[in-house]
Design a protein around this motif. Sequence first.
Motif, PDB file in Angstrom:
ATOM      1  N   VAL A  88       0.872  -1.177   0.000  1.00 12.53           N
ATOM      2  CA  VAL A  88       0.000   0.000   0.000  1.00 12.53           C
ATOM      3  C   VAL A  88       0.903   1.219   0.000  1.00 12.53           C
ATOM      4  O   VAL A  88       1.591   1.484   0.989  1.00 12.53           O
ATOM      5  CB  VAL A  88      -0.927   0.016   1.224  1.00 12.53           C
ATOM      6  CG1 VAL A  88      -1.841   1.235   1.190  1.00 12.53           C
ATOM      7  CG2 VAL A  88      -1.745  -1.274   1.316  1.00 12.53           C
ATOM      8  N   ILE A 111      -4.763   7.005   7.126  1.00 11.59           N
ATOM      9  CA  ILE A 111      -5.369   5.678   7.197  1.00 11.59           C
ATOM     10  C   ILE A 111      -4.394   4.773   7.940  1.00 11.59           C
ATOM     11  O   ILE A 111      -3.216   4.683   7.564  1.00 11.59           O
ATOM     12  CB  ILE A 111      -5.659   5.097   5.804  1.00 11.59           C
ATOM     13  CG1 ILE A 111      -6.566   6.046   4.997  1.00 11.59           C
ATOM     14  CG2 ILE A 111      -6.271   3.706   5.919  1.00 11.59           C
ATOM     15  CD1 ILE A 111      -7.957   6.195   5.542  1.00 11.59           C
ATOM     16  N   VAL A 138      -3.823  10.111   2.613  1.00  8.17           N
ATOM     17  CA  VAL A 138      -4.598  10.182   1.374  1.00  8.17           C
ATOM     18  C   VAL A 138      -5.329  11.521   1.324  1.00  8.17           C
ATOM     19  O   VAL A 138      -5.552  12.157   2.352  1.00  8.17           O
ATOM     20  CB  VAL A 138      -5.603   9.018   1.253  1.00  8.17           C
ATOM     21  CG1 VAL A 138      -4.874   7.692   1.106  1.00  8.17           C
ATOM     22  CG2 VAL A 138      -6.527   8.971   2.462  1.00  8.17           C
ATOM     23  N   GLN A 163      -7.867  -0.309  -6.501  1.00  9.52           N
ATOM     24  CA  GLN A 163      -8.119   0.801  -5.587  1.00  9.52           C
ATOM     25  C   GLN A 163      -9.258   0.432  -4.653  1.00  9.52           C
ATOM     26  O   GLN A 163     -10.296  -0.059  -5.096  1.00  9.52           O
ATOM     27  CB  GLN A 163      -8.502   2.069  -6.355  1.00  9.52           C
ATOM     28  CG  GLN A 163      -7.398   2.661  -7.193  1.00  9.52           C
ATOM     29  CD  GLN A 163      -7.831   3.937  -7.896  1.00  9.52           C
ATOM     30  OE1 GLN A 163      -8.986   4.366  -7.781  1.00  9.52           O
ATOM     31  NE2 GLN A 163      -6.926   4.547  -8.626  1.00  9.52           N
ATOM     32  N   ILE A 175      -7.567   4.268  -1.611  1.00  2.11           N
ATOM     33  CA  ILE A 175      -6.379   3.611  -1.067  1.00  2.11           C
ATOM     34  C   ILE A 175      -5.871   2.629  -2.120  1.00  2.11           C
ATOM     35  O   ILE A 175      -6.576   1.670  -2.463  1.00  2.11           O
ATOM     36  CB  ILE A 175      -6.704   2.869   0.235  1.00  2.11           C
ATOM     37  CG1 ILE A 175      -7.319   3.834   1.256  1.00  2.11           C
ATOM     38  CG2 ILE A 175      -5.453   2.216   0.808  1.00  2.11           C
ATOM     39  CD1 ILE A 175      -7.869   3.157   2.494  1.00  2.11           C
TER      40      ILE A 175
END
Length: 290
Positions: A88, A111, A138, A163, A175
């Motif tokens: 990620v 996040i 984000v 995504q 994300i």
Amino acid sequence: MPQNFLKYYIHIVFCGIFLVTQAQITHPKASPFATVEQEVGLAKITVHYSRPAVRGREVFGNLVPYGRIWRVGANESTKITISSEMEVTGNVLPKGTYALYAFPKADTWEIAFHTNTTHWGDGRKNYDPSEDLFRITVIPKQIPYHQENFLIAFDFITHNSLQMQLTWANTQVVIPFSVHTEKQMDAEITKQITENPTAQTYYEAARYLQEQQKDFERALGYLNKALELGGDTYYFHRVKSLVEAELGDYESAIKSAKKSKELAAKEGKDEFVRMNRANINQWSVLLKEH
């Protein structure tokens, strides 16, 4: 204590317990539970969460205060499970289950992928940032429609990435996840072709390479082997035509497409007849130009 009184006391206590138990009512939840699963490459992501509704309220900055931990949904904490290692935004996310938390602000969100999955909701005072595996930042964006119930969904899915979209009211954050499909597939192709390959083995290996737009010469070799072992099929010849066109051999591509169209017509596969016809016309033009 007299025996009769003891029996009466036990009876009263038992009845009380029974009545309390019977009084519990199962009712619909204001924020219903949901599960979303998505395959990506050879892996799978599963998310368990609850879906609160807007119900006319101002959500971010009010119902969900800025700068405070949010459980990314309602009720118990949102859980995300991945079947194999992913990344990620450059952070390694090992196979396993994590609690997903957010720290929304007006212009950025953090996040958190959290290793402690035992907290109810956001954990409040029990939440320990040192138990975060990692956090990412984000940027929230405004969307041109209203999402009444909080929604977690997946989009822009390829063999190697996808995504995860968190959408509620008029706000969405994205994300990005990536997986190591290419490395896994190279190992799988080598293993299957080395051990006991069939026509289908060679075809599936070639189709993967063609879809990934790589190693067309190797893909063509696999397709020739598939045809040698399995005989003529419309889908073997279909993929062979696509690979030959990528190699610039339009004459061979047209020949393979004509064979695929002929075989597809015999089996009533109208969509393949149409696709092959379109490619034959396209490649015939390119052949004349060359």
